[in-house]
Design an enzyme around this catalytic site. Structure first.
Site, PDB file in Angstrom:
ATOM      1  CG  HIS A  63      -5.394 -48.079 151.701  1.00  0.00           C
ATOM      2  ND1 HIS A  63      -4.573 -48.760 150.837  1.00  0.00           N
ATOM      3  CD2 HIS A  63      -5.336 -46.768 151.339  1.00  0.00           C
ATOM      4  CE1 HIS A  63      -4.025 -47.882 149.993  1.00  0.00           C
ATOM      5  NE2 HIS A  63      -4.469 -46.671 150.275  1.00  0.00           N
ATOM      6  CE  LYS A  97      -8.112 -47.665 148.496  1.00  0.00           C
ATOM      7  NZ  LYS A  97      -8.656 -46.452 147.851  1.00  0.00           N
TER       8      LYS A  97
HETATM    9  N1  LIG Z   1      -5.394 -39.305 144.926  1.00  0.00           N
HETATM   10  C1  LIG Z   1      -5.132 -39.305 146.240  1.00  0.00           C
HETATM   11  O1  LIG Z   1      -4.076 -38.831 146.701  1.00  0.00           O
HETATM   12  C2  LIG Z   1      -6.144 -39.875 147.176  1.00  0.00           C
HETATM   13  C3  LIG Z   1      -7.268 -40.454 146.667  1.00  0.00           C
HETATM   14  N2  LIG Z   1      -8.245 -40.917 147.491  1.00  0.00           N
HETATM   15  C4  LIG Z   1      -9.452 -41.386 146.838  1.00  0.00           C
HETATM   16  O2  LIG Z   1     -10.414 -40.353 146.943  1.00  0.00           O
HETATM   17  C5  LIG Z   1     -11.720 -40.905 147.013  1.00  0.00           C
HETATM   18  C6  LIG Z   1     -12.421 -40.385 148.263  1.00  0.00           C
HETATM   19  O3  LIG Z   1     -11.762 -40.858 149.412  1.00  0.00           O
HETATM   20  P1  LIG Z   1     -12.285 -40.466 150.877  1.00  0.00           P
HETATM   21  O4  LIG Z   1     -12.353 -38.986 151.021  1.00  0.00           O
HETATM   22  O5  LIG Z   1     -11.478 -41.251 151.823  1.00  0.00           O
HETATM   23  O6  LIG Z   1     -13.770 -41.063 150.820  1.00  0.00           O
HETATM   24  P2  LIG Z   1     -15.050 -40.623 151.692  1.00  0.00           P
HETATM   25  O7  LIG Z   1     -16.029 -41.742 151.569  1.00  0.00           O
HETATM   26  O8  LIG Z   1     -14.634 -40.177 153.041  1.00  0.00           O
HETATM   27  O9  LIG Z   1     -15.612 -39.349 150.912  1.00  0.00           O
HETATM   28  C7  LIG Z   1     -16.290 -39.384 149.688  1.00  0.00           C
HETATM   29  C8  LIG Z   1     -17.318 -38.258 149.713  1.00  0.00           C
HETATM   30  O10 LIG Z   1     -17.882 -38.167 148.414  1.00  0.00           O
HETATM   31  C9  LIG Z   1     -19.269 -37.939 148.590  1.00  0.00           C
HETATM   32  N3  LIG Z   1     -19.989 -38.306 147.364  1.00  0.00           N
HETATM   33  C10 LIG Z   1     -20.412 -39.528 146.962  1.00  0.00           C
HETATM   34  N4  LIG Z   1     -21.025 -39.432 145.775  1.00  0.00           N
HETATM   35  C11 LIG Z   1     -21.000 -38.122 145.421  1.00  0.00           C
HETATM   36  C12 LIG Z   1     -21.490 -37.407 144.303  1.00  0.00           C
HETATM   37  N5  LIG Z   1     -22.146 -38.007 143.295  1.00  0.00           N
HETATM   38  N6  LIG Z   1     -21.277 -36.062 144.252  1.00  0.00           N
HETATM   39  C13 LIG Z   1     -20.631 -35.441 145.260  1.00  0.00           C
HETATM   40  N7  LIG Z   1     -20.155 -36.069 146.364  1.00  0.00           N
HETATM   41  C14 LIG Z   1     -20.329 -37.394 146.429  1.00  0.00           C
HETATM   42  C15 LIG Z   1     -19.655 -38.770 149.804  1.00  0.00           C
HETATM   43  O11 LIG Z   1     -20.886 -38.371 150.365  1.00  0.00           O
HETATM   44  C16 LIG Z   1     -18.458 -38.501 150.708  1.00  0.00           C
HETATM   45  O12 LIG Z   1     -18.664 -37.357 151.518  1.00  0.00           O
HETATM   46  C17 LIG Z   1     -11.524 -42.425 146.969  1.00  0.00           C
HETATM   47  O13 LIG Z   1     -11.644 -42.869 145.625  1.00  0.00           O
HETATM   48  C18 LIG Z   1     -10.090 -42.610 147.450  1.00  0.00           C
HETATM   49  O14 LIG Z   1      -9.510 -43.791 146.970  1.00  0.00           O
HETATM   50  C19 LIG Z   1      -8.131 -40.838 148.845  1.00  0.00           C
HETATM   51  C20 LIG Z   1      -7.013 -40.324 149.408  1.00  0.00           C
HETATM   52  C21 LIG Z   1      -5.918 -39.788 148.627  1.00  0.00           C
HETATM   53  O1  LIG Z   2      -8.854 -44.412 149.834  1.00  0.00           O
HETATM   54  C1  LIG Z   2      -7.769 -43.944 150.269  1.00  0.00           C
HETATM   55  O2  LIG Z   2      -7.596 -43.657 151.457  1.00  0.00           O
HETATM   56  C2  LIG Z   2      -6.686 -43.729 149.320  1.00  0.00           C
HETATM   57  N1  LIG Z   2      -6.929 -43.893 148.041  1.00  0.00           N
HETATM   58  C3  LIG Z   2      -6.012 -43.711 146.974  1.00  0.00           C
HETATM   59  C4  LIG Z   2      -5.764 -45.025 146.263  1.00  0.00           C
HETATM   60  O3  LIG Z   2      -6.704 -45.836 146.127  1.00  0.00           O
HETATM   61  O4  LIG Z   2      -4.632 -45.255 145.809  1.00  0.00           O
HETATM   62  C5  LIG Z   2      -4.756 -43.001 147.404  1.00  0.00           C
HETATM   63  C6  LIG Z   2      -4.268 -43.372 148.772  1.00  0.00           C
HETATM   64  O5  LIG Z   2      -3.783 -44.675 148.722  1.00  0.00           O
HETATM   65  C7  LIG Z   2      -5.384 -43.238 149.798  1.00  0.00           C
END
Ligand SMILES: NC(=O)C1=CN([C@@H]2O[C@H](COP(=O)(O)OP(=O)(O)OC[C@H]3O[C@@H](n4cnc5c(N)ncnc54)[C@H](O)[C@@H]3O)[C@@H](O)[C@H]2O)C=CC1
Ligand SMILES: O=C(O)C1=N[C@H](C(=O)O)C[C@H](O)C1
Length: 246
Positions: free
Chosen positions: A132, A136
């Site tokens: 990643h 992350k």
């Molecule tokens: N299921 C999937 O397909 C995917 C899952 N993810 C997961 O999604 C999550 C977010 O990833 P990213 O967008 O890359 O992270 P990021 O750090 O870019 O965004 C997270 C956002 O959440 C906000 N935040 C933090 N606490 C909060 C609260 N209490 N209330 C509202 N907003 C809050 C932050 O200020 C930030 O803007 C991670 O857990 C990641 O692993 C990421 C990509 C794909």
């Molecule tokens: O943090 C990310 O970027 C991602 N988070 C998810 C995970 O922890 O599996 C999904 C994807 O891998 C991207």
């Protein structure tokens, strides 16, 4: 019918991408953008909230939505049996509400997990490597944890013995973390987005299943399928495969 969609974590990498995808979808309408410190209130009158925040915040956000009768699509990682139990308890008093929690919304990642579960019983050895971007905050990835779990379930069901490993000494961490007995290795590298390799081995052959998300656009068809599907799925659904009928 047009669905009104709120985004929680809207300023984040995934949140921004989801806001764009909602704006561009003819059958969806933005209801509100929320990030850290904002009062979620009535979620801007949303039918569905999409939640991509941080592991420490996601449960409270989901419970807030459920208590207000708003369906939720959740991509944030870090879910445990205990936090899932709390969501089920909240849904028991809101029986019309649906919550979809998926560790990965990319179709290739969902297929990787499915193929890995199919292959698991045929191989002596297995290791998972997730790779990643370095921003992350959690390791190993939620996807790698789920991948290891489905592999371990399939190996148990087929009575496959533990993978051979003669390692008797070495540096801490050299063999990765164990998730349900499966070694999982996490790489963080500038330039990457989200990638996973599942390596299987038996005498004289190996099988490698690899998935690459080169752009967060790859998650959007799955997120939008989740938004459209969750309104007709009361209760808790874990995994996009349930929505895709895989
Ligand atoms: N299921 C999937 O397909 C995917 C899952 N993810 C997961 O999604 C999550 C977010 O990833 P990213 O967008 O890359 O992270 P990021 O750090 O870019 O965004 C997270 C956002 O959440 C906000 N935040 C933090 N606490 C909060 C609260 N209490 N209330 C509202 N907003 C809050 C932050 O200020 C930030 O803007 C991670 O857990 C990641 O692993 C990421 C990509 C794909
Ligand atoms: O943090 C990310 O970027 C991602 N988070 C998810 C995970 O922890 O599996 C999904 C994807 O891998 C991207």
């Amino acid at each position: 019918m047009t669905l009104r969609v709120a985004v929680i974590g809207a300023a984040g990498r995934m949140g921004q991408q989801v806001c764009r995808a909602v704006e561009e979808a003819a059958d969806l309408e933005p209801a509100g953008r929320f990030d850290v410190g904002d009062d979620l209130g009535d979620l801007g009158g949303a039918d569905v909230a999409v939640e991509f925040t941080v592991p420490g915040a996601t449960l409270a956000n989901v419970l807030h939505c459920v208590e207000r009768g708003v369906h939720v699509v959740v991509g944030t990682t870090g879910w445990t049996d205990e936090s899932l139990h709390q969501v089920r308890a909240a849904l028991a008093v809101q029986p019309k509400v649906g919550v979809l929690i998926a560790p990965n919304f990319a179709i290739g990642a969902v297929l990787t997990m499915r193929f890995a579960a199919q292959a698991a019983r045929f191989y002596e050895s297995v290791e998972v490597i997730e790779l990643h971007h370095p921003d992350k905050v959690d390791a190993p990835s939620g996807t790698a944890v789920r991948t290891a779990e489905v592999i371990a379930e399939a190996r148990r069901a087929a009575d496959v013995p533990p993978a051979p490993d003669a390692t008797a000494s070495g540096l801490d961490g050299a063999r990765g973390a164990r998730v349900d007995g499966v070694p999982v290795h996490a790489v963080r590298l500038r330039g990457l987005v989200a990638h996973e390799e599942v390596l299987f081995g038996s005498a004289g052959e190996t099988l490698t299943i690899r998935h690459d998300s080169f752009d967060r656009e790859s998650f959007m068809p799955g997120v939008l399928a989740g938004v459209r599907g969750v309104v007709d799925r009361p209760g808790l659904t874990v995994g996009l495969e349930e929505i895709l009928d895989l």
